[in-house]
Design a protein around this motif. Structure first.
Motif, PDB file in Angstrom:
ATOM      1  N   SER A 172       0.829  -1.209   0.000  1.00  0.00           N
ATOM      2  CA  SER A 172       0.000   0.000   0.000  1.00  0.00           C
ATOM      3  C   SER A 172       0.862   1.257   0.000  1.00  0.00           C
ATOM      4  O   SER A 172       0.602   2.208  -0.753  1.00  0.00           O
ATOM      5  CB  SER A 172      -0.924  -0.004   1.217  1.00  0.00           C
ATOM      6  OG  SER A 172      -1.710   1.161   1.246  1.00  0.00           O
ATOM      7  N   ALA A 173       1.907   1.267   0.812  1.00  0.00           N
ATOM      8  CA  ALA A 173       2.803   2.427   0.874  1.00  0.00           C
ATOM      9  C   ALA A 173       3.496   2.646  -0.460  1.00  0.00           C
ATOM     10  O   ALA A 173       3.587   3.790  -0.945  1.00  0.00           O
ATOM     11  CB  ALA A 173       3.834   2.242   1.990  1.00  0.00           C
TER      12      ALA A 173
ATOM     13  N   ALA B 267       2.393   1.752  -3.413  1.00  0.00           N
ATOM     14  CA  ALA B 267       1.379   2.226  -4.362  1.00  0.00           C
ATOM     15  C   ALA B 267       1.080   3.703  -4.153  1.00  0.00           C
ATOM     16  O   ALA B 267       1.019   4.477  -5.119  1.00  0.00           O
ATOM     17  CB  ALA B 267       0.109   1.394  -4.225  1.00  0.00           C
ATOM     18  N   TRP B 268       0.886   4.124  -2.906  1.00  0.00           N
ATOM     19  CA  TRP B 268       0.574   5.535  -2.642  1.00  0.00           C
ATOM     20  C   TRP B 268       1.757   6.447  -2.956  1.00  0.00           C
ATOM     21  O   TRP B 268       1.580   7.512  -3.560  1.00  0.00           O
ATOM     22  CB  TRP B 268       0.127   5.724  -1.188  1.00  0.00           C
ATOM     23  CG  TRP B 268      -1.323   5.395  -1.022  1.00  0.00           C
ATOM     24  CD1 TRP B 268      -1.852   4.282  -0.437  1.00  0.00           C
ATOM     25  CD2 TRP B 268      -2.427   6.166  -1.482  1.00  0.00           C
ATOM     26  NE1 TRP B 268      -3.217   4.324  -0.512  1.00  0.00           N
ATOM     27  CE2 TRP B 268      -3.600   5.473  -1.137  1.00  0.00           C
ATOM     28  CE3 TRP B 268      -2.541   7.377  -2.154  1.00  0.00           C
ATOM     29  CZ2 TRP B 268      -4.871   5.950  -1.439  1.00  0.00           C
ATOM     30  CZ3 TRP B 268      -3.812   7.859  -2.451  1.00  0.00           C
ATOM     31  CH2 TRP B 268      -4.956   7.156  -2.101  1.00  0.00           C
TER      32      TRP B 268
ATOM     33  N   THR C  97       2.142   6.793  -6.681  1.00  0.00           N
ATOM     34  CA  THR C  97       1.076   7.648  -7.213  1.00  0.00           C
ATOM     35  C   THR C  97       1.379   9.119  -6.976  1.00  0.00           C
ATOM     36  O   THR C  97       1.254   9.949  -7.894  1.00  0.00           O
ATOM     37  CB  THR C  97      -0.277   7.270  -6.572  1.00  0.00           C
ATOM     38  OG1 THR C  97      -0.547   5.891  -6.875  1.00  0.00           O
ATOM     39  CG2 THR C  97      -1.397   8.145  -7.078  1.00  0.00           C
ATOM     40  N   VAL C  98       1.819   9.455  -5.774  1.00  0.00           N
ATOM     41  CA  VAL C  98       2.133  10.853  -5.448  1.00  0.00           C
ATOM     42  C   VAL C  98       3.335  11.340  -6.258  1.00  0.00           C
ATOM     43  O   VAL C  98       3.310  12.444  -6.820  1.00  0.00           O
ATOM     44  CB  VAL C  98       2.380  11.008  -3.926  1.00  0.00           C
ATOM     45  CG1 VAL C  98       2.937  12.376  -3.592  1.00  0.00           C
ATOM     46  CG2 VAL C  98       1.083  10.769  -3.169  1.00  0.00           C
TER      47      VAL C  98
END
Length: 72
Positions: free
Chosen positions: A48-49, A51-52, A55-56
């Motif tokens: 999750s980290a 992926a985020w 994305t950022v």
């Protein structure tokens, strides 16, 4: 170049491979092979980290490119 050097651990490589796959989503999608390679070494929270953060970073890069922001 990350795949061609010995400087990264298996965990690092899993995160970098997933990051690259997420960045290239416009070319297709994150393949099961890329996701499963990450899931074999990373926890769900780490996935999750990655992926985020990916994305950022990609969003910031796209804004910089669009606005013609000069890189020093």
């Amino acid at each position: 170049a990350w795949a061609e050097t010995g400087y990264f651990s298996q965990t690092d490589r899993a995160a970098l491979r997933l990051t690259e796959a997420i960045t290239r989503v416009p070319d297709g999608h994150v393949s099961d092979e890329d996701y499963n390679a990450a899931a074999a070494l990373l926890t769900p929270d780490q996935i999750s980290a990655v992926a985020w953060l990916t994305t950022v970073m990609n969003a910031f890069n796209r804004v910089a490119i669009t606005s013609r922001y000069p890189v020093g």
